[in-house]
Design a protein around this motif. Sequence first.
Motif, PDB file in Angstrom:
ATOM      1  N   ILE A 186       0.859  -1.190   0.000  1.00  0.00           N
ATOM      2  CA  ILE A 186       0.000   0.000   0.000  1.00  0.00           C
ATOM      3  C   ILE A 186       0.895   1.239   0.000  1.00  0.00           C
ATOM      4  CG2 ILE A 186      -1.865   1.230   1.163  1.00  0.00           C
ATOM      5  CD1 ILE A 186      -2.744  -1.486   0.260  1.00  0.00           C
ATOM      6  N   ILE A 187       0.652   2.139  -0.940  1.00  0.00           N
ATOM      7  CA  ILE A 187       1.485   3.348  -1.036  1.00  0.00           C
ATOM      8  C   ILE A 187       0.597   4.583  -1.108  1.00  0.00           C
ATOM      9  CG2 ILE A 187       3.380   2.145  -2.184  1.00  0.00           C
ATOM     10  CD1 ILE A 187       2.381   3.450  -4.804  1.00  0.00           C
ATOM     11  N   PRO A 188       1.091   5.738  -0.636  1.00  0.00           N
ATOM     12  CA  PRO A 188       0.321   6.978  -0.752  1.00  0.00           C
ATOM     13  C   PRO A 188       0.414   7.546  -2.166  1.00  0.00           C
ATOM     14  CG  PRO A 188       2.399   7.409   0.344  1.00  0.00           C
ATOM     15  CD  PRO A 188       2.330   5.918   0.148  1.00  0.00           C
ATOM     16  N   ASP A 189      -0.595   8.327  -2.548  1.00  0.00           N
ATOM     17  CA  ASP A 189      -0.608   8.899  -3.895  1.00  0.00           C
ATOM     18  C   ASP A 189       0.379  10.044  -4.059  1.00  0.00           C
ATOM     19  OD1 ASP A 189      -1.850  10.784  -2.362  1.00  0.00           O
ATOM     20  OD2 ASP A 189      -3.700  10.880  -3.537  1.00  0.00           O
ATOM     21  N   SER A 190       1.084  10.420  -3.009  1.00  0.00           N
ATOM     22  CA  SER A 190       2.061  11.505  -3.086  1.00  0.00           C
ATOM     23  C   SER A 190       3.444  11.026  -3.516  1.00  0.00           C
ATOM     24  CB  SER A 190       2.181  12.205  -1.723  1.00  0.00           C
ATOM     25  OG  SER A 190       2.550  11.278  -0.723  1.00  0.00           O
ATOM     26  N   LEU A 191       3.647   9.722  -3.614  1.00  0.00           N
ATOM     27  CA  LEU A 191       4.956   9.195  -4.017  1.00  0.00           C
ATOM     28  C   LEU A 191       5.253   9.521  -5.474  1.00  0.00           C
ATOM     29  CD1 LEU A 191       5.361   5.612  -2.497  1.00  0.00           C
ATOM     30  CD2 LEU A 191       6.238   7.778  -1.633  1.00  0.00           C
ATOM     31  N   THR A 192       6.536   9.703  -5.787  1.00  0.00           N
ATOM     32  CA  THR A 192       6.955   9.813  -7.176  1.00  0.00           C
ATOM     33  C   THR A 192       7.254   8.419  -7.719  1.00  0.00           C
ATOM     34  OG1 THR A 192       9.297  10.042  -6.628  1.00  0.00           O
ATOM     35  CG2 THR A 192       7.977  12.080  -6.708  1.00  0.00           C
ATOM     36  N   LEU A 193       7.364   8.319  -9.033  1.00  0.00           N
ATOM     37  CA  LEU A 193       7.667   7.022  -9.631  1.00  0.00           C
ATOM     38  C   LEU A 193       9.053   6.529  -9.220  1.00  0.00           C
ATOM     39  CD1 LEU A 193       6.232   7.512 -13.230  1.00  0.00           C
ATOM     40  CD2 LEU A 193       5.224   6.268 -11.320  1.00  0.00           C
ATOM     41  N   SER A 194       9.975   7.445  -9.016  1.00  0.00           N
ATOM     42  CA  SER A 194      11.301   7.048  -8.547  1.00  0.00           C
ATOM     43  C   SER A 194      11.236   6.449  -7.151  1.00  0.00           C
ATOM     44  CB  SER A 194      12.235   8.266  -8.560  1.00  0.00           C
ATOM     45  OG  SER A 194      13.504   7.925  -8.071  1.00  0.00           O
ATOM     46  N   GLU A 195      10.454   7.071  -6.272  1.00  0.00           N
ATOM     47  CA  GLU A 195      10.292   6.533  -4.919  1.00  0.00           C
ATOM     48  C   GLU A 195       9.580   5.186  -4.948  1.00  0.00           C
ATOM     49  OE1 GLU A 195       9.961  10.633  -2.279  1.00  0.00           O
ATOM     50  OE2 GLU A 195       8.201   9.927  -3.389  1.00  0.00           O
ATOM     51  N   LEU A 196       8.625   5.029  -5.862  1.00  0.00           N
ATOM     52  CA  LEU A 196       7.928   3.748  -5.983  1.00  0.00           C
ATOM     53  C   LEU A 196       8.895   2.651  -6.435  1.00  0.00           C
ATOM     54  CD1 LEU A 196       5.419   1.980  -5.984  1.00  0.00           C
ATOM     55  CD2 LEU A 196       4.905   2.815  -8.294  1.00  0.00           C
ATOM     56  N   LEU A 197       9.792   2.985  -7.349  1.00  0.00           N
ATOM     57  CA  LEU A 197      10.796   2.002  -7.765  1.00  0.00           C
ATOM     58  C   LEU A 197      11.632   1.533  -6.580  1.00  0.00           C
ATOM     59  CD1 LEU A 197      12.233   3.178 -11.217  1.00  0.00           C
ATOM     60  CD2 LEU A 197      11.113   1.013 -10.693  1.00  0.00           C
ATOM     61  N   ASP A 198      11.984   2.462  -5.706  1.00  0.00           N
ATOM     62  CA  ASP A 198      12.743   2.103  -4.503  1.00  0.00           C
ATOM     63  C   ASP A 198      11.927   1.169  -3.611  1.00  0.00           C
ATOM     64  OD1 ASP A 198      14.876   3.647  -5.308  1.00  0.00           O
ATOM     65  OD2 ASP A 198      14.212   5.429  -4.208  1.00  0.00           O
ATOM     66  N   ARG A 199      10.626   1.438  -3.481  1.00  0.00           N
ATOM     67  CA  ARG A 199       9.759   0.562  -2.677  1.00  0.00           C
ATOM     68  C   ARG A 199       9.687  -0.832  -3.291  1.00  0.00           C
ATOM     69  NH1 ARG A 199       6.018   3.413   0.620  1.00  0.00           N
ATOM     70  NH2 ARG A 199       7.121   5.256   1.393  1.00  0.00           N
ATOM     71  N   PHE A 200       9.524  -0.891  -4.608  1.00  0.00           N
ATOM     72  CA  PHE A 200       9.476  -2.192  -5.277  1.00  0.00           C
ATOM     73  C   PHE A 200      10.784  -2.960  -5.066  1.00  0.00           C
ATOM     74  CE2 PHE A 200       6.125  -0.899  -8.669  1.00  0.00           C
ATOM     75  CZ  PHE A 200       5.111  -1.337  -7.829  1.00  0.00           C
ATOM     76  N   ARG A 201      11.893  -2.248  -5.138  1.00  0.00           N
ATOM     77  CA  ARG A 201      13.190  -2.893  -4.978  1.00  0.00           C
ATOM     78  C   ARG A 201      13.370  -3.400  -3.551  1.00  0.00           C
ATOM     79  NH1 ARG A 201      15.989   1.184  -6.024  1.00  0.00           N
ATOM     80  NH2 ARG A 201      15.979   0.934  -8.277  1.00  0.00           N
ATOM     81  N   ALA A 202      12.926  -2.615  -2.577  1.00  0.00           N
ATOM     82  CA  ALA A 202      13.106  -2.989  -1.175  1.00  0.00           C
ATOM     83  C   ALA A 202      12.202  -4.158  -0.785  1.00  0.00           C
ATOM     84  CB  ALA A 202      12.834  -1.792  -0.270  1.00  0.00           C
ATOM     85  N   THR A 203      10.964  -4.172  -1.307  1.00  0.00           N
ATOM     86  CA  THR A 203       9.991  -5.212  -0.924  1.00  0.00           C
ATOM     87  C   THR A 203       9.975  -6.400  -1.879  1.00  0.00           C
ATOM     88  OG1 THR A 203       8.229  -4.092  -2.163  1.00  0.00           O
ATOM     89  CG2 THR A 203       8.511  -3.490   0.161  1.00  0.00           C
ATOM     90  N   LYS A 204      10.699  -6.257  -3.006  1.00  0.00           N
ATOM     91  CA  LYS A 204      10.707  -7.285  -4.055  1.00  0.00           C
ATOM     92  C   LYS A 204       9.297  -7.551  -4.587  1.00  0.00           C
ATOM     93  CE  LYS A 204      14.909  -9.673  -2.556  1.00  0.00           C
ATOM     94  NZ  LYS A 204      15.355  -8.586  -1.653  1.00  0.00           N
ATOM     95  N   GLU A 205       8.473  -6.518  -4.585  1.00  0.00           N
ATOM     96  CA  GLU A 205       7.125  -6.586  -5.143  1.00  0.00           C
ATOM     97  C   GLU A 205       7.089  -5.858  -6.480  1.00  0.00           C
ATOM     98  OE1 GLU A 205       4.445  -8.096  -4.358  1.00  0.00           O
ATOM     99  OE2 GLU A 205       4.813  -8.834  -2.335  1.00  0.00           O
ATOM    100  N   THR A 206       6.067  -6.146  -7.289  1.00  0.00           N
ATOM    101  CA  THR A 206       5.891  -5.455  -8.565  1.00  0.00           C
ATOM    102  C   THR A 206       4.470  -4.919  -8.710  1.00  0.00           C
ATOM    103  OG1 THR A 206       5.293  -7.541  -9.666  1.00  0.00           O
ATOM    104  CG2 THR A 206       7.623  -6.870  -9.708  1.00  0.00           C
ATOM    105  N   PHE A 207       3.711  -4.930  -7.612  1.00  0.00           N
ATOM    106  CA  PHE A 207       2.303  -4.521  -7.645  1.00  0.00           C
ATOM    107  C   PHE A 207       2.003  -3.739  -6.366  1.00  0.00           C
ATOM    108  CE2 PHE A 207      -2.151  -5.295  -6.506  1.00  0.00           C
ATOM    109  CZ  PHE A 207      -2.803  -4.916  -7.674  1.00  0.00           C
ATOM    110  N   ALA A 208       1.284  -2.624  -6.509  1.00  0.00           N
ATOM    111  CA  ALA A 208       0.962  -1.800  -5.343  1.00  0.00           C
ATOM    112  C   ALA A 208      -0.411  -1.174  -5.514  1.00  0.00           C
ATOM    113  CB  ALA A 208       2.010  -0.704  -5.136  1.00  0.00           C
TER     114      ALA A 208
END
Length: 444
Positions: A290-312
């Motif tokens: 679950i992510i907030p709508d204020s994130l940038t795409l770059s920050e989302l990439l970091d989240r995907f990399r940290a959690t090893k997820e590809t869906f949010a």
Amino acid sequence: MNLFEHLALLAVLVLAAGFLSLSEIALAGARKIKLKLLAEAGDERAHKVIALQAQSADFFAASQIGLNAIAILGGILGEGALRPFFLEWLTLFYDGPGRDNVAFALSFVFVTTLFVLFADLMPKRLAMIAPESTAMAVVRPVMVVIRVFKPLSWALNKVANMLFRVFGVDTTREDRITFDEISAVVEAGAQAGVLQKQEQHFIENVFELESRAVTSTMTTRENVVFFTLNEAEDSIRQKIATHALSKFPVCDGVIDRVIGYVDTRDILVQLFNRQSRFQLNESSIRKVLIIPDSLTLSELLDRFRATKETFAVVINEYALVVGVVTLSDIMVTVMGKWGAPLEADQQALQREDGSWLIDGSTPVADMKRVLELDALPEEEHYETAAGFMMYMLRKVPKPTDSVEYEGMRFEVLDVDHYRIDQLLVKRIGARGAPSATQADTVAD
């Protein structure tokens, strides 16, 4: 000394001044990035140029001492050598008053032209053609010049530093590279043929990830296909067959109560294991990011990399689901139409008459690109083509509402329950007329 000897000495002074001028421009214009690449390749001269740029005060002081001394000496020498020659030449056809002044003016113009052309203009233009290679070619002689003038340049730099401190001038060189500078280099590379146009767009899109919000590329709430916790197996099979998606959110009754997601590969594995029935339970539902709508795409990439997820799942400040986003959505943003599935609907379609049909959910950055617009008014207030129309109209739009901007008419074609489905964009005039603040609005 005779005239020839004077002219020979004057030529030596011009060459010396030209060398100093060429060295100044080459060392100042040499790009540190390119020098670092040459240094890493093993060129020792590149290391010396980088070191000299870091401590450039000594060289510029020595250079200015040399240039000014040569200019003064050249003026004295030129006037002494050429004035008698011009005076003798004038005597052949004029012997009146003011002859000495005319001879002096002619010698002054000749010497000044000689120094400006051969000691200043031409060397500097030559240095700007290839500053890095020129700087490396002259760096060793420049080091000798610095050592020769070291005592005097040290004294002058002390005085200059004191004056800078008195006036509060910061002399530290800033080597920070901005996105605009990189974009300009990439564009120059594309124009020179070093980069293809598609590669230029890829690079620019990667840098845009820092500024684009996740909402600009997500699947919006009304288009999200989800399973409910107690959904029948037939309904699940139907949704999987109808929608070519690999992941589906699982909700407890309504979309705002997301409890996880299902990967269709898990269902496929069960089918391969000859399990005829599939049920949504703890073993089949994965934990969702679950992510907030204020994130940038770059920050989302970091989240995907940290959690090893590809869906949010994207939520707003009221904890309401506004959409879902995947790693593939980000790749489509970077790759453009190359990264989109072949069967996917195009968000911007150009018609035979040159007009464009643009989906209301098209991100602003993509709309600007296809329409070749540099900017839209106050872009921080909206993220999509539909948001642009609502901001410009200042009301809930209806079909046939339109605005004009940069010589283009943006017209609402279709509205579905207050949501703009499609826009028609036509060019109606020259760019720049009218301005965004003068955009025409069709009233209710």
